[in-house]
Design an enzyme around this catalytic site. Sequence first.
Site, mmCIF file in Angstrom:
data_model
loop_
_atom_site.group_PDB
_atom_site.id
_atom_site.type_symbol
_atom_site.label_atom_id
_atom_site.label_comp_id
_atom_site.label_asym_id
_atom_site.label_seq_id
_atom_site.Cartn_x
_atom_site.Cartn_y
_atom_site.Cartn_z
ATOM 1 N N ALA A 1 -36.616 -29.253 28.761
ATOM 2 C CA ALA A 1 -36.486 -30.033 27.525
ATOM 3 C C ALA A 1 -35.960 -29.130 26.410
ATOM 4 O O ALA A 1 -36.710 -28.403 25.780
ATOM 5 C CB ALA A 1 -37.831 -30.640 27.135
ATOM 6 N N ILE B 1 -10.727 -6.606 13.634
ATOM 7 C CA ILE B 1 -10.193 -5.720 12.600
ATOM 8 C C ILE B 1 -10.582 -4.266 12.881
ATOM 9 O O ILE B 1 -9.814 -3.346 12.629
ATOM 10 C CB ILE B 1 -10.652 -6.182 11.189
ATOM 11 C CG1 ILE B 1 -9.915 -7.474 10.825
ATOM 12 C CG2 ILE B 1 -10.391 -5.100 10.133
ATOM 13 C CD1 ILE B 1 -10.310 -8.080 9.496
ATOM 14 N N PHE C 1 -43.088 -21.812 16.290
ATOM 15 C CA PHE C 1 -42.817 -23.235 16.472
ATOM 16 C C PHE C 1 -42.547 -23.458 17.955
ATOM 17 O O PHE C 1 -41.559 -22.944 18.487
ATOM 18 C CB PHE C 1 -41.585 -23.566 15.630
ATOM 19 C CG PHE C 1 -41.149 -24.997 15.598
ATOM 20 C CD1 PHE C 1 -41.693 -25.880 14.671
ATOM 21 C CD2 PHE C 1 -40.143 -25.455 16.445
ATOM 22 C CE1 PHE C 1 -41.252 -27.198 14.600
ATOM 23 C CE2 PHE C 1 -39.703 -26.772 16.378
ATOM 24 C CZ PHE C 1 -40.269 -27.642 15.453
ATOM 25 N N SER D 1 -32.316 -29.798 24.241
ATOM 26 C CA SER D 1 -31.802 -30.770 23.274
ATOM 27 C C SER D 1 -32.584 -32.079 23.347
ATOM 28 O O SER D 1 -32.768 -32.766 22.348
ATOM 29 C CB SER D 1 -30.323 -31.066 23.550
ATOM 30 O OG SER D 1 -29.584 -29.866 23.489
ATOM 31 N N ASP E 1 -34.928 -30.837 9.048
ATOM 32 C CA ASP E 1 -34.191 -31.185 7.825
ATOM 33 C C ASP E 1 -34.365 -30.095 6.771
ATOM 34 O O ASP E 1 -33.452 -29.776 6.021
ATOM 35 C CB ASP E 1 -34.710 -32.507 7.235
ATOM 36 C CG ASP E 1 -34.109 -33.716 7.951
ATOM 37 O OD1 ASP E 1 -33.222 -33.520 8.805
ATOM 38 O OD2 ASP E 1 -34.539 -34.850 7.651
ATOM 39 N N GLU F 1 -32.440 -24.329 16.818
ATOM 40 C CA GLU F 1 -32.727 -25.430 15.884
ATOM 41 C C GLU F 1 -31.729 -26.576 16.048
ATOM 42 O O GLU F 1 -31.292 -27.184 15.081
ATOM 43 C CB GLU F 1 -32.811 -24.926 14.434
ATOM 44 C CG GLU F 1 -34.056 -24.083 14.257
ATOM 45 C CD GLU F 1 -34.404 -23.731 12.831
ATOM 46 O OE1 GLU F 1 -34.236 -24.609 11.961
ATOM 47 O OE2 GLU F 1 -34.848 -22.606 12.618
ATOM 48 N N GLY F 2 -31.401 -26.819 17.304
ATOM 49 C CA GLY F 2 -30.439 -27.872 17.627
ATOM 50 C C GLY F 2 -29.052 -27.274 17.783
ATOM 51 O O GLY F 2 -28.537 -26.664 16.851
ATOM 52 N N THR F 3 -28.461 -27.425 18.985
ATOM 53 C CA THR F 3 -27.122 -26.855 19.199
ATOM 54 C C THR F 3 -26.137 -27.524 18.239
ATOM 55 O O THR F 3 -26.421 -28.591 17.681
ATOM 56 C CB THR F 3 -26.625 -27.103 20.645
ATOM 57 O OG1 THR F 3 -26.469 -28.522 20.816
ATOM 58 C CG2 THR F 3 -27.613 -26.563 21.675
ATOM 59 N N THR G 1 -39.483 -26.210 22.642
ATOM 60 C CA THR G 1 -38.625 -26.164 23.827
ATOM 61 C C THR G 1 -39.396 -25.865 25.115
ATOM 62 O O THR G 1 -40.338 -25.086 25.121
ATOM 63 C CB THR G 1 -37.537 -25.088 23.619
ATOM 64 O OG1 THR G 1 -36.828 -25.401 22.425
ATOM 65 C CG2 THR G 1 -36.565 -25.029 24.790
HETATM 66 C C1 LIG Z 1 -33.129 -16.826 21.091
HETATM 67 C C2 LIG Z 1 -33.687 -18.201 21.105
HETATM 68 C C3 LIG Z 1 -34.779 -18.499 20.293
HETATM 69 C C4 LIG Z 1 -35.329 -19.783 20.321
HETATM 70 N N1 LIG Z 1 -36.449 -20.038 19.558
HETATM 71 C C5 LIG Z 1 -37.076 -21.246 19.708
HETATM 72 C C6 LIG Z 1 -38.305 -21.499 19.035
HETATM 73 O O1 LIG Z 1 -38.827 -20.662 18.275
HETATM 74 N N2 LIG Z 1 -38.926 -22.689 19.250
HETATM 75 C C7 LIG Z 1 -38.395 -23.643 20.077
HETATM 76 O O2 LIG Z 1 -39.009 -24.676 20.234
HETATM 77 N N3 LIG Z 1 -37.214 -23.427 20.710
HETATM 78 C C8 LIG Z 1 -36.542 -22.252 20.545
HETATM 79 N N4 LIG Z 1 -35.354 -22.029 21.211
HETATM 80 C C9 LIG Z 1 -34.784 -23.081 22.025
HETATM 81 C C10 LIG Z 1 -33.530 -23.710 21.427
HETATM 82 O O3 LIG Z 1 -33.854 -24.519 20.337
HETATM 83 C C11 LIG Z 1 -32.815 -24.465 22.532
HETATM 84 O O4 LIG Z 1 -32.219 -23.481 23.359
HETATM 85 C C12 LIG Z 1 -31.774 -25.450 22.045
HETATM 86 O O5 LIG Z 1 -32.386 -26.518 21.403
HETATM 87 C C13 LIG Z 1 -30.874 -25.949 23.147
HETATM 88 O O6 LIG Z 1 -31.583 -26.356 24.260
HETATM 89 P P1 LIG Z 1 -31.144 -25.830 25.720
HETATM 90 O O7 LIG Z 1 -30.977 -24.377 25.621
HETATM 91 O O8 LIG Z 1 -32.096 -26.347 26.693
HETATM 92 O O9 LIG Z 1 -29.725 -26.443 25.952
HETATM 93 P P2 LIG Z 1 -29.364 -27.869 26.588
HETATM 94 O O10 LIG Z 1 -30.049 -28.926 25.823
HETATM 95 O O11 LIG Z 1 -29.575 -27.812 28.049
HETATM 96 O O12 LIG Z 1 -27.837 -27.942 26.272
HETATM 97 C C14 LIG Z 1 -26.813 -27.366 27.115
HETATM 98 C C15 LIG Z 1 -25.465 -27.731 26.526
HETATM 99 O O13 LIG Z 1 -25.313 -29.145 26.527
HETATM 100 C C16 LIG Z 1 -25.051 -29.612 25.222
HETATM 101 N N5 LIG Z 1 -25.691 -30.921 25.052
HETATM 102 C C17 LIG Z 1 -26.968 -31.274 25.355
HETATM 103 N N6 LIG Z 1 -27.201 -32.528 25.002
HETATM 104 C C18 LIG Z 1 -26.072 -33.017 24.462
HETATM 105 C C19 LIG Z 1 -25.701 -34.255 23.897
HETATM 106 N N7 LIG Z 1 -26.562 -35.282 23.825
HETATM 107 N N8 LIG Z 1 -24.445 -34.371 23.404
HETATM 108 C C20 LIG Z 1 -23.573 -33.338 23.476
HETATM 109 N N9 LIG Z 1 -23.859 -32.158 24.010
HETATM 110 C C21 LIG Z 1 -25.111 -31.984 24.472
HETATM 111 C C22 LIG Z 1 -25.614 -28.580 24.313
HETATM 112 O O14 LIG Z 1 -25.022 -28.587 23.029
HETATM 113 C C23 LIG Z 1 -25.321 -27.309 25.070
HETATM 114 O O15 LIG Z 1 -24.005 -26.897 24.796
HETATM 115 C C24 LIG Z 1 -34.775 -20.770 21.163
HETATM 116 C C25 LIG Z 1 -33.663 -20.462 21.927
HETATM 117 C C26 LIG Z 1 -33.136 -19.198 21.940
HETATM 118 C C27 LIG Z 1 -31.961 -18.922 22.806
#
Ligand SMILES: Cc1cc2nc3c(=O)[nH]c(=O)nc-3n(C[C@H](O)[C@H](O)[C@H](O)COP(=O)(O)OP(=O)(O)OC[C@H]3O[C@@H](n4cnc5c(N)ncnc54)[C@H](O)[C@@H]3O)c2cc1C
Lengths: 273, 383
Positions: free
Chosen positions: B129, B337, B122, B131, B239, B363-365, B125
């Site tokens: 881009a 533990i 999938f 979140s 979802d 899949e969304g933080t 990211t």
């Molecule tokens: C091991 C791994 C596997 C992955 N696999 C896939 C995959 O198969 N396919 C894919 O498409 N992606 C994948 N990802 C990407 C993953 O989905 C993203 O890392 C995730 O969505 C967060 O994006 P970011 O890391 O850019 O963090 P950012 O969006 O930069 O966020 C940084 C911080 O800011 C916070 N934040 C951001 N926006 C807001 C908001 N509006 N309100 C409050 N807090 C916010 C976040 O919660 C986080 O704590 C993978 C990531 C990892 C680490």
Amino acid sequence: MIEKIRIIVCIKQVPAVMEIKINPETNTLIREGIENIINPFDTYAIEEGVRLKARLIALKDNSFDVEVIAISMGPPQSVEILREAISLGIDSGVLVSDRAFAGSDTWATAYTLSKAIKKIEGWKIIILGKQTLDGDTGQVGPELAHILNIPFIGYASKITEISRNKMVIKRLMEDRYETFEVRLPAAISVGKDINIPGIPSLRGKMKSRSAEIPVWGNEYLGMEAKECGLNGSYTQVIKIFTPEHKHETLMLSGTPDEQVSEIYSKLKELNLI
Amino acid sequence: MRYLLTEEQKMIVEICRKIVEDRIIPVRAEFDEKRIFPTDIIKEIGKSDLFRLFVPEKYGGMGTGIFEVCLATEELSRGDLSVATSYAASGLGFIPIILMGSEEQKEKYLPQLASGEKLAAFGLTEADAGSDVSAIRTTAVKDGDFYILNGTKQWITNGGEADIYTIFAKTDPEKGARGVSALIVEKGTNGFEFGKKEDKLGIRASTTRELIFNNCKIPKENLISREGMGFVIVMRTFDQSRPAVGAQGVGVAQAALEEALNYSKIRTQFGTSISSFQAIQHMLADMATSVEAARSLVYYTAKVIDSGEKDVSRLSAMSKLFASDMAMKVTVDAVQILGGYGFMKDYPVEKMMRDAKITQIYEGTNQIQRNIIALDLIKKGFN
Ligand SMILES: Cc1cc2nc3c(=O)[nH]c(=O)nc-3n(C[C@H](O)[C@H](O)[C@H](O)COP(=O)(O)OP(=O)(O)OC[C@H]3O[C@@H](n4cnc5c(N)ncnc54)[C@H](O)[C@@H]3O)c2cc1C
Ligand SMILES: Cc1cc2nc3c(=O)[nH]c(=O)nc-3n(C[C@H](O)[C@H](O)[C@H](O)COP(=O)(O)OP(=O)(O)OC[C@H]3O[C@@H](n4cnc5c(N)ncnc54)[C@H](O)[C@@H]3O)c2cc1C
């Protein structure tokens, strides 16, 4: 006419213990509380049967079709291991079971299995485990092949070639590899080096639950009373006992010098030198 | 404690446990250390029909539901979260085809994904881009019967290992989130290459990689649904998939809890087993309670989805949020533990703790999950 090639896998149910316990009064196996499993080597036979079928099908020869059948001779509860075999990819199972077969030695077992196999049309490859966890003789395979008058290759390590009428088999001996080409039908026995047994599949498990497993008794196999069970057996178990461990092993450690002086004093202590 | 499972569901659990015991546990520490992708284990998972759980019967699947997928994911996660992630990410890659794909796309791709012969991924990211999905820069420009794809995806699970990729790109860069479309891209297409493989804190055996598209020509039949539907596809896919991330949390936490429980009974200090100290007992009690609570929420959510309910975003987000936060806490406590031994690589709990962290991120933080839950709550209340 499409020929049906049948691969027969012989499997036996055994108690799941590394060390068999025998009741000294009745000379019988203590089976209470012990789970029954497929003889471990027979799980390799099952896997090889499933793989050979896949290899034959991969030849894409439309003149034949392949089926793998598991056979077990044993008490009614052996049906469980036949179901398990089906969950591992075996197409169908046959239970060979009759009170008249009780007390069979390896010969009578092989003879009865041969009668059952002859009832199956198109059998070409027979796969057995190299020995069982309980009886442990490794005789059933060679005896069965002898009775059926077909080649037998024991301890096969790899089937390097397979076609509708021959196999090339490699086996590992202590100091060398041996390669055999055999015409089919033929029988082989297998051990741990031939493959890694698979994990049951969900569809296999579903199928195994509802699969009809026929039970073939002597009425169907039609042996004479003197040919089967205790009467058909050349050997009889007179006594089974658990050997007492009279010897004790002493492991020495330390530098070679220390070990030598230790063994020296030990031998002296025992008045041996 | 076992829930009320059907015969078929019990079989799923049995199969997964066998895979975990025979195939995963013996190699997981080494695969983690050396970052080895578990190719053979994934093959075995395929042969056992576990990928079929996602897929309708018509396309070679078993027609079961999200609940069964969650059961399998939970059990695999008890063994290793890298394996479970690769398994779940393939599902994530083909759920868009199941949900919104055309008949031709389903017939072409689903059977080989259901059998496990091929893996999916999938690709959403990008470097800028995460979140904010609307910020993606990869473009798909229509050119006759093709889309020309340009851009770089980052951190894509199963990147390089998978054969089928669901890629999100802008077909209309002016339109923000509504300009995003989803395309099926096959490995081996000209102009599609793989970049850097990441070296990670946890789930080190799963592959996380860059996908690079350079004038990559995709037949227009590979567009999923219509242009501009990409964002909707992402949301609908999540979802369905988020409860399985929750199930990952439940599985890894369960494994850590079992390790901690066993260890507490054999470790002696002050002349008695540490499980006789109330401080340890209460930790175990809290851990076990929170694992059960998360499991209940995950199972409940899956059952609601399987019942055909469409409005599931809130619940789905809750199950992912709660179970992943729980997993982080329980795995940290398991290390506690085990004391110093828990910190050592000789015991599996440090890895479980490192692995658990990802469930709060992908899949969304969990911040994004809270946003989804709160907005839905404020908009719809309880009705
Ligand atoms: C091991 C791994 C596997 C992955 N696999 C896939 C995959 O198969 N396919 C894919 O498409 N992606 C994948 N990802 C990407 C993953 O989905 C993203 O890392 C995730 O969505 C967060 O994006 P970011 O890391 O850019 O963090 P950012 O969006 O930069 O966020 C940084 C911080 O800011 C916070 N934040 C951001 N926006 C807001 C908001 N509006 N309100 C409050 N807090 C916010 C976040 O919660 C986080 O704590 C993978 C990531 C990892 C680490
Ligand atoms: C403790 C014990 C001691 C025994 N001692 C003797 C004895 O001293 N002399 C004697 O003649 N008999 C003995 N028997 C009984 C009987 O011979 C064996 O149980 C039976 O004939 C199979 O022999 P085995 O177990 O040695 O098989 P092996 O020859 O070691 O088995 C080789 C392979 O043959 C196949 N096979 C074996 N049995 C069956 C079966 N029932 N159905 C389908 N396939 C099968 C399997 O593929 C197996 O891996 C003993 C049995 C037990 C349990």
